[in-house]
Design a protein around this motif. Sequence first.
Motif, PDB file in Angstrom:
ATOM      1  N   SER A 198     -13.686 -12.907 -12.672  1.00 52.49           N
ATOM      2  CA  SER A 198     -12.875 -11.935 -11.913  1.00 52.49           C
ATOM      3  C   SER A 198     -12.186 -12.627 -10.746  1.00 52.49           C
ATOM      4  CB  SER A 198     -13.751 -10.803 -11.379  1.00 52.49           C
ATOM      5  OG  SER A 198     -14.366 -10.113 -12.425  1.00 52.49           O
ATOM      6  N   VAL A 199     -12.908 -13.487 -10.068  1.00 56.17           N
ATOM      7  CA  VAL A 199     -12.346 -14.222  -8.928  1.00 56.17           C
ATOM      8  C   VAL A 199     -11.243 -15.158  -9.406  1.00 56.17           C
ATOM      9  CG1 VAL A 199     -12.873 -15.859  -7.085  1.00 56.17           C
ATOM     10  CG2 VAL A 199     -14.476 -14.038  -7.601  1.00 56.17           C
ATOM     11  N   ARG A 200     -11.481 -15.826 -10.553  1.00 58.01           N
ATOM     12  CA  ARG A 200     -10.481 -16.740 -11.099  1.00 58.01           C
ATOM     13  C   ARG A 200      -9.210 -16.004 -11.492  1.00 58.01           C
ATOM     14  NH1 ARG A 200      -9.097 -17.655 -15.880  1.00 58.01           N
ATOM     15  NH2 ARG A 200     -10.917 -16.710 -16.833  1.00 58.01           N
ATOM     16  N   VAL A 201      -9.357 -14.830 -12.113  1.00 55.22           N
ATOM     17  CA  VAL A 201      -8.185 -14.042 -12.522  1.00 55.22           C
ATOM     18  C   VAL A 201      -7.401 -13.576 -11.289  1.00 55.22           C
ATOM     19  CG1 VAL A 201      -7.475 -11.871 -13.603  1.00 55.22           C
ATOM     20  CG2 VAL A 201      -9.116 -13.339 -14.747  1.00 55.22           C
ATOM     21  N   LEU A 202      -8.120 -13.118 -10.257  1.00 55.97           N
ATOM     22  CA  LEU A 202      -7.437 -12.698  -9.035  1.00 55.97           C
ATOM     23  C   LEU A 202      -6.702 -13.875  -8.395  1.00 55.97           C
ATOM     24  CD1 LEU A 202      -6.789 -10.549  -6.928  1.00 55.97           C
ATOM     25  CD2 LEU A 202      -8.916 -11.160  -5.774  1.00 55.97           C
ATOM     26  N   ASP A 203      -7.307 -15.052  -8.432  1.00 61.38           N
ATOM     27  CA  ASP A 203      -6.658 -16.249  -7.895  1.00 61.38           C
ATOM     28  C   ASP A 203      -5.368 -16.552  -8.659  1.00 61.38           C
ATOM     29  OD1 ASP A 203      -6.946 -18.781  -6.142  1.00 61.38           O
ATOM     30  OD2 ASP A 203      -6.580 -19.575  -8.175  1.00 61.38           O
ATOM     31  N   GLU A 204      -5.413 -16.463  -9.979  1.00 60.07           N
ATOM     32  CA  GLU A 204      -4.217 -16.714 -10.787  1.00 60.07           C
ATOM     33  C   GLU A 204      -3.132 -15.681 -10.520  1.00 60.07           C
ATOM     34  OE1 GLU A 204      -5.134 -17.083 -14.930  1.00 60.07           O
ATOM     35  OE2 GLU A 204      -6.564 -18.718 -14.587  1.00 60.07           O
ATOM     36  N   ILE A 205      -3.529 -14.417 -10.376  1.00 53.41           N
ATOM     37  CA  ILE A 205      -2.548 -13.355 -10.101  1.00 53.41           C
ATOM     38  C   ILE A 205      -1.894 -13.569  -8.747  1.00 53.41           C
ATOM     39  CG2 ILE A 205      -2.308 -10.889  -9.623  1.00 53.41           C
ATOM     40  CD1 ILE A 205      -4.491 -10.420 -11.772  1.00 53.41           C
ATOM     41  N   ALA A 206      -2.704 -13.848  -7.730  1.00 51.73           N
ATOM     42  CA  ALA A 206      -2.162 -14.046  -6.377  1.00 51.73           C
ATOM     43  C   ALA A 206      -1.264 -15.277  -6.330  1.00 51.73           C
ATOM     44  CB  ALA A 206      -3.295 -14.171  -5.375  1.00 51.73           C
ATOM     45  N   THR A 207      -1.692 -16.352  -6.976  1.00 51.49           N
ATOM     46  CA  THR A 207      -0.898 -17.581  -6.999  1.00 51.49           C
ATOM     47  C   THR A 207       0.422 -17.349  -7.716  1.00 51.49           C
ATOM     48  OG1 THR A 207      -2.895 -18.924  -6.978  1.00 51.49           O
ATOM     49  CG2 THR A 207      -0.878 -19.994  -7.716  1.00 51.49           C
ATOM     50  N   ASP A 208       0.382 -16.673  -8.852  1.00 47.57           N
ATOM     51  CA  ASP A 208       1.607 -16.387  -9.603  1.00 47.57           C
ATOM     52  C   ASP A 208       2.559 -15.515  -8.797  1.00 47.57           C
ATOM     53  OD1 ASP A 208       3.230 -16.559 -11.943  1.00 47.57           O
ATOM     54  OD2 ASP A 208       2.663 -14.469 -12.382  1.00 47.57           O
ATOM     55  N   PHE A 209       2.013 -14.522  -8.100  1.00 46.64           N
ATOM     56  CA  PHE A 209       2.847 -13.634  -7.286  1.00 46.64           C
ATOM     57  C   PHE A 209       3.525 -14.413  -6.158  1.00 46.64           C
ATOM     58  CE2 PHE A 209       3.291 -10.940  -3.516  1.00 46.64           C
ATOM     59  CZ  PHE A 209       4.191 -10.006  -4.008  1.00 46.64           C
ATOM     60  N   ILE A 210       2.764 -15.227  -5.451  1.00 43.99           N
ATOM     61  CA  ILE A 210       3.324 -15.991  -4.334  1.00 43.99           C
ATOM     62  C   ILE A 210       4.371 -16.980  -4.834  1.00 43.99           C
ATOM     63  CG2 ILE A 210       2.774 -17.710  -2.562  1.00 43.99           C
ATOM     64  CD1 ILE A 210       0.105 -16.204  -2.185  1.00 43.99           C
ATOM     65  N   GLN A 211       4.097 -17.624  -5.942  1.00 40.77           N
ATOM     66  CA  GLN A 211       5.064 -18.567  -6.493  1.00 40.77           C
ATOM     67  C   GLN A 211       6.336 -17.862  -6.948  1.00 40.77           C
ATOM     68  OE1 GLN A 211       2.862 -20.637  -9.529  1.00 40.77           O
ATOM     69  NE2 GLN A 211       2.159 -22.220  -8.081  1.00 40.77           N
ATOM     70  N   GLY A 212       6.188 -16.698  -7.557  1.00 44.56           N
ATOM     71  CA  GLY A 212       7.366 -15.956  -8.013  1.00 44.56           C
ATOM     72  C   GLY A 212       8.246 -15.507  -6.858  1.00 44.56           C
ATOM     73  N   VAL A 213       7.633 -14.962  -5.823  1.00 48.28           N
ATOM     74  CA  VAL A 213       8.407 -14.511  -4.656  1.00 48.28           C
ATOM     75  C   VAL A 213       9.056 -15.699  -3.958  1.00 48.28           C
ATOM     76  CG1 VAL A 213       8.216 -13.446  -2.383  1.00 48.28           C
ATOM     77  CG2 VAL A 213       7.078 -12.411  -4.325  1.00 48.28           C
ATOM     78  N   SER A 214       8.311 -16.791  -3.844  1.00 53.65           N
ATOM     79  CA  SER A 214       8.857 -17.994  -3.202  1.00 53.65           C
ATOM     80  C   SER A 214      10.019 -18.556  -4.014  1.00 53.65           C
ATOM     81  CB  SER A 214       7.773 -19.058  -3.056  1.00 53.65           C
ATOM     82  OG  SER A 214       6.735 -18.578  -2.250  1.00 53.65           O
ATOM     83  N   PHE A 215       9.903 -18.538  -5.342  1.00 56.79           N
ATOM     84  CA  PHE A 215      10.981 -19.002  -6.201  1.00 56.79           C
ATOM     85  C   PHE A 215      12.229 -18.160  -6.003  1.00 56.79           C
ATOM     86  CE2 PHE A 215      13.188 -18.761 -10.335  1.00 56.79           C
ATOM     87  CZ  PHE A 215      13.585 -20.085 -10.437  1.00 56.79           C
ATOM     88  N   GLU A 216      12.066 -16.835  -5.963  1.00 59.37           N
ATOM     89  CA  GLU A 216      13.218 -15.947  -5.757  1.00 59.37           C
ATOM     90  C   GLU A 216      13.845 -16.175  -4.380  1.00 59.37           C
ATOM     91  OE1 GLU A 216      14.789 -13.825  -7.823  1.00 59.37           O
ATOM     92  OE2 GLU A 216      13.480 -14.590  -9.400  1.00 59.37           O
ATOM     93  N   ALA A 217      13.022 -16.376  -3.359  1.00 63.12           N
ATOM     94  CA  ALA A 217      13.538 -16.630  -2.014  1.00 63.12           C
ATOM     95  C   ALA A 217      14.279 -17.964  -1.971  1.00 63.12           C
ATOM     96  CB  ALA A 217      12.400 -16.626  -0.999  1.00 63.12           C
TER      97      ALA A 217
END
Length: 175
Positions: free
Chosen positions: A38-57
């Motif tokens: 569960s912790v690993r999945v949350l880490d992947e979700i948070a990392t993917d979200f931050i990377q996606g927003v940063s990419f768009e910015a």
Amino acid sequence: MEPRARAGKNVGKMNFNHNELAQLLYGHGDVKAPLPDSVRVLDEIATDFIQGVSFEATRAAHHAGRQKVKFEDFEFAMRRNPRFMGKIQEVFEKKKEIEMARKNFSIEDQLMKDADREEKHAEKHSSGGEKGAGSTAGGDSARGTKRPRQAEEELDEGDDDLDVDLDIGTSAKRR
């Protein structure tokens, strides 16, 4: 290399602290010690979200002809989700309030220090008596600080100001 291609390097690695993510899960209703998956999945979700927003910015900054990403670029990247947009704006407003409070606090602190310094300086020279006031007269005027009005009257220099004004002609202009 495109930023999305760099994201593949982090697959399987934990980018956030395990304890922090466990506490985040617990704060949202999970058990105190969540499963490692569960912790690993949350880490992947948070990392993917931050990377996606940063990419768009980054794309927005590049489109604007800038190499540096600004706050407005993140606003543009979050424009489709009003909840995220509102939270980002709230955080930056709080940051500005904190900066202003720190600035005002430092200015007030400096003013208090200056006032204490002047008060101690005045006490030191007034407690020295007439000798202390006379010996500091040249030192104070050289530094540009004004002597107390009482010291001038004790030395009978109060009339000199009127004579100087008459010589310059400023007192005639005032009348």
